[in-house]
Design a protein around this motif. Structure first.
Motif, PDB file in Angstrom:
ATOM      1  N   ALA A   1      -8.696   1.276  -8.695  1.00 16.01           N
ATOM      2  CA  ALA A   1      -9.125   1.006 -10.068  1.00 16.01           C
ATOM      3  C   ALA A   1      -8.139   0.055 -10.751  1.00 16.01           C
ATOM      4  O   ALA A   1      -8.542  -0.907 -11.417  1.00 16.01           O
ATOM      5  CB  ALA A   1      -9.251   2.323 -10.839  1.00 16.01           C
ATOM      6  N   ALA A   2      -6.826   0.293 -10.539  1.00 10.22           N
ATOM      7  CA  ALA A   2      -5.826  -0.543 -11.196  1.00 10.22           C
ATOM      8  C   ALA A   2      -5.877  -1.971 -10.660  1.00 10.22           C
ATOM      9  O   ALA A   2      -5.840  -2.950 -11.421  1.00 10.22           O
ATOM     10  CB  ALA A   2      -4.439   0.054 -10.984  1.00 10.22           C
ATOM     11  N   LEU A   3      -6.002  -2.120  -9.331  1.00  8.21           N
ATOM     12  CA  LEU A   3      -6.026  -3.459  -8.733  1.00  8.21           C
ATOM     13  C   LEU A   3      -7.282  -4.228  -9.178  1.00  8.21           C
ATOM     14  O   LEU A   3      -7.210  -5.420  -9.484  1.00  8.21           O
ATOM     15  CB  LEU A   3      -5.995  -3.342  -7.200  1.00  8.21           C
ATOM     16  N   LEU A   4      -8.407  -3.537  -9.228  1.00 12.21           N
ATOM     17  CA  LEU A   4      -9.649  -4.204  -9.639  1.00 12.21           C
ATOM     18  C   LEU A   4      -9.599  -4.547 -11.132  1.00 12.21           C
ATOM     19  O   LEU A   4     -10.075  -5.592 -11.562  1.00 12.21           O
ATOM     20  CB  LEU A   4     -10.853  -3.308  -9.328  1.00 12.21           C
ATOM     21  N   GLN A   5      -8.989  -3.674 -11.884  1.00 14.06           N
ATOM     22  CA  GLN A   5      -8.829  -3.922 -13.324  1.00 14.06           C
ATOM     23  C   GLN A   5      -7.977  -5.180 -13.556  1.00 14.06           C
ATOM     24  O   GLN A   5      -8.233  -5.977 -14.454  1.00 14.06           O
ATOM     25  CB  GLN A   5      -8.142  -2.706 -13.959  1.00 14.06           C
ATOM     26  N   GLU A   6      -6.976  -5.349 -12.678  1.00 11.01           N
ATOM     27  CA  GLU A   6      -6.064  -6.498 -12.799  1.00 11.01           C
ATOM     28  C   GLU A   6      -6.750  -7.811 -12.435  1.00 11.01           C
ATOM     29  O   GLU A   6      -6.174  -8.875 -12.598  1.00 11.01           O
ATOM     30  CB  GLU A   6      -4.847  -6.313 -11.880  1.00 11.01           C
ATOM     31  N   GLY A   7      -7.934  -7.753 -11.886  1.00 15.16           N
ATOM     32  CA  GLY A   7      -8.664  -8.971 -11.572  1.00 15.16           C
ATOM     33  C   GLY A   7      -8.675  -9.320 -10.098  1.00 15.16           C
ATOM     34  O   GLY A   7      -9.213 -10.349  -9.696  1.00 15.16           O
ATOM     35  N   LEU A   8      -8.085  -8.468  -9.224  1.00 17.71           N
ATOM     36  CA  LEU A   8      -8.128  -8.773  -7.792  1.00 17.71           C
ATOM     37  C   LEU A   8      -9.576  -8.667  -7.284  1.00 17.71           C
ATOM     38  O   LEU A   8     -10.377  -7.883  -7.810  1.00 17.71           O
ATOM     39  CB  LEU A   8      -7.280  -7.739  -7.010  1.00 17.71           C
ATOM     40  N   SER A   9      -9.861  -9.468  -6.277  1.00 17.98           N
ATOM     41  CA  SER A   9     -11.193  -9.375  -5.679  1.00 17.98           C
ATOM     42  C   SER A   9     -11.299  -8.047  -4.938  1.00 17.98           C
ATOM     43  O   SER A   9     -10.272  -7.492  -4.507  1.00 17.98           O
ATOM     44  CB  SER A   9     -11.403 -10.525  -4.694  1.00 17.98           C
TER      45      SER A   9
END
Lengths: 523, 151
Positions: free
Chosen positions: A368-376
């Motif tokens: 969730a955190a990585l996707l929130q940060e904009g990572l694909s």
């Protein structure tokens, strides 16, 4: 030997043979009274059964002069006060007026059971010596028959108590639900061993009635409407056994008796039953507490609520499979990125328990955190795979991420060995999207499978874990094989929340089931 | 009403045999009449000149009308008031017990597997209700067979 003597010898022989075969004291009276009545000079034979305790007479039997009305008190007064040899008594005026010249009496006792007396009213033609001898012999037969009956009865009652303990244990072992356990104990006991049985459990030091069964429930209801009566019942006593488990008194098991005292089971048996019930109740209570802890922990691993997102309707559900005591590893979440894209993620850590739960929390928060940060999705899943390798975890995770474009028209679905989602077209049939990829934690370089889907107005993307598709019906068929398609057809027009709720109920969950639905709003 | 007649409504052959054997042993003075379904019970009880049993022993789950249906039908008939209705079942569903009581059953009795226990349960149930028949008061429950003692 005279003719009478010879006849009596035969009678006595028949009495001994028959006495060992009778099954009740009623049969005994029918057996021994008539031959005594046939003795020369005997006008009446009276049989009295004495109470086990006290001086009361509990039954009167007779042949000849009826033993009814005031004669019962007369007979009770004539009966010897204690067991002993045959004696010849003065009949008293009343009987003398009827031509009775003597009463030949004997009393016999049998420890632990009701004793009895025989009174033979005779006239002046009787040979008192012969009648006395005959009576002594019949008393001997009767005493032996009662001893045998008593032994048979004790054995039968022991069999019943053993059977009850066995069935009660079976019944209590079959459930881990506290309410059910507390209901089954009194239900088993009534009316085999008591007319009523109540379970009180202590809460904050006070007894609370948790279950009550009586052979006559209306009578019990009337009793329970009186608070004073309930309080009296909840007082430890002879028929209120403490429920003691693991050194603690957790309540009381109260028995209500409305029967002959001889039929009240021994206190040791009631204690034994209470001990088993206490352990079963305590086990089910502990199980329930642990179960609630697991449910609470499971809830902490999932988002408390899904975000509100323009252009989409989101719904999720989580069903715990079976009644197992370990936290499952399914997870889901939805994050909204700064650029307006929405990432819906779902995953399943293999295994259950504390270790799986820790990994589940880590996986969900990391993704969730990585996707929130904009990572694909590709990079986010790759980072999670690297983390699993770094930790040396042997557990693997299936996961899928649906990245929904800002205009809500396309979905980029990336799968790491996760079941393919269902795409339900508005007004059209449902179809499976692509799955593929390899679960995270298996390969050093993850193998992921991206698929691009078009999301039309009113279309629904339904993501789930394998608990849904692999659940089986009673015939062993997997839900995925037929029932899933039928359920989806049936739920075509249902809202997202109704869709996930209904589906989770439709499947017979043996494993946990997580469901996450994303529906694009109508234009 | 015949205190010594018990109407048994039971569809299982093995349970019918066990009930007959158990009551035959514990209460040889009791006569048993069997019906295999709840459907004919009301007709049997209300037929002209029919002998009224002292107690009806009902299985709960039977094809067609079950024990609960019979309880409801009988309790809807004021002319059958006072008839003892005993549901005898192995069901462990408390909701079924509650429904039977709400409908007017007098007893809801557990049907054990073990025969000694089975016999004891039936025997105690009969003893209890027979000792509480209307118009009969007992301080001490007399054993059966008083009448046969008079010779």
């Amino acid at each position: 030997m005279s003719e009478i003597d010879a006849g009596w010898a035969g009678t006595l022989h028949r009495l001994w043979s028959a006495a060992v075969a009778i099954s009740s004291r009623e049969q005994l009276a029918d057996l021994v009274l008539p031959p005594l009545q046939r003795l020369p000079g005997v006008c009446a034979v009276w049989g009295l059964r004495h109470a086990v305790r006290g001086t009361a007479v509990v039954a009167y039997r007779w042949r000849g002069l009826p033993l009814t009305g005031e004669r019962q008190a007369l007979a009770a007064a004539l009966a010897p006060a204690e067991a002993g040899p045959v004696r010849v008594l003065d009949p008293g005026d009343e009987l003398r007026d009827l031509g009775i010249t003597a009463v030949v009496a004997v009393r016999f006792d049998q420890p632990g059971t009701a004793g009895g007396s025989f009174l033979l009213a005779v006239d002046d033609t009787a040979d008192l010596s012969f009648v006395s001898d005959c009576l002594a012999q019949v008393a001997g037969v009767t005493r032996e028959a009662i001893r045998r009956l008593s032994g048979v009865r004790d054995e039968q009652q022991q069999q019943i108590r053993d059977a009850l303990l066995a069935e009660a244990s079976l019944q209590m072992d079959a459930v881990l639900d506290t309410e059910q356990t507390m209901y089954r104990v009194p239900r088993m006991a009534v009316p085999a061993i008591a007319e009523g049985c109540l379970v009180f459990v202590y809460a904050d030091g006070k007894p609370q009635l948790r279950s009550a069964v009586h052979v006559d429930m209306r009578r019990l209801d009337a009793m329970l409407r009186d608070p004073g009566a309930v309080e009296r019942l909840a007082t430890p006593g002879e028929h209120a056994q403490e429920l003691r488990a693991r050194g603690r008194v957790i309540g009381l098991l109260v028995f209500l008796f409305d029967r002959d005292p001889e039929r009240i089971p021994p206190a040791a048996f009631l204690r034994d039953l209470a001990a088993r019930a206490a352990l079963a109740i305590d086990n089910s209570t502990l199980y329930e507490q642990r179960r609630q802890e697991v449910v609470r922990m499971q809830q902490h691993l999932l988002p408390t609520r899904l975000p509100g997102v323009d252009g989409l309707r989101l719904a999720a559900s989580y069903t715990v499979g079976d009644r197992v005591l370990e936290v499952g590893g399914d997870f889901y979440d939805v994050v909204v990125r700064d650029n307006g894209e929405v990432a819906a993620l779902i995953g399943d850590v293999c295994g259950r328990g504390v270790d799986a739960a820790a990994l589940t929390g880590m996986a969900r928060h990391s993704l969730a955190a990585l996707l929130q940060e904009g990572l694909s999705p590709l990079r986010a899943l790759t980072r999670l795979n690297a983390r699993l390798h770094l930790d040396g975890s042997w557990r693997f995770i299936t996961a899928g991420v649906a990245l929904i474009s800002a205009d809500r028209r396309t979905v980029e679905w990336t799968s790491a060995g996760h079941p393919a989602p269902v795409l339900m077209r508005a007004g059209g049939p449902a179809g499976r999207a692509g799955g593929g990829g390899v679960p995270l934690g298996v390969l050093e370089v993850p193998k992921l499978k991206p698929t691009t889907l078009e999301l039309g107005a009113g279309d629904t993307l339904l993501m789930f874990t394998d608990g849904l598709t692999e659940s089986r019906d009673p015939d062993g068929r997997m839900f995925e094989d037929a029932a899933l398609g039928q359920a989806l057809d049936r739920l075509r027009d249902a809202g997202p929340q109704a869709l996930v709720d209904d589906l989770s109920r439709s499947a017979a969950a043996t494993d946990d089931i997580a469901l996450l639905a994303v529906r694009r709003d109508d234009e | 009403m015949s205190d010594d007649l018990v109407l048994v409504v039971e569809d299982s052959d093995s349970d019918i045999e066990a009930i007959a054997r158990a009551i035959g042993r514990s209460h040889p003075d009791v006569r048993l009449e069997f019906l295999r379904s709840g459907t004919g019970v009301l007709d049997r009880l209300t037929a002209d000149g029919a002998e009224r049993p002292g107690l009806v022993l009902l299985d709960l789950n039977m094809p067609g009308e079950g024990g609960l249906d019979v309880v409801r039908q009988v309790r809807a008939r004021p002319d059958l008031g006072g008839l003892r209705l005993v549901v005898f079942t192995s069901s462990e569903d408390q909701a079924e017990a509650d429904a039977c009581y709400a409908a007017g059953a007098d007893s809801y009795i557990y049907k054990p597997i073990n025969f000694a226990l089975f016999q004891s349960v039936l025997s105690r149930t009969l003893d209890y209700w027979r000792s509480r028949e209307p118009n009969v008061t007992h301080t001490v429950v007399p054993p059966p067979g008083d009448s046969s003692a008079q010779a």
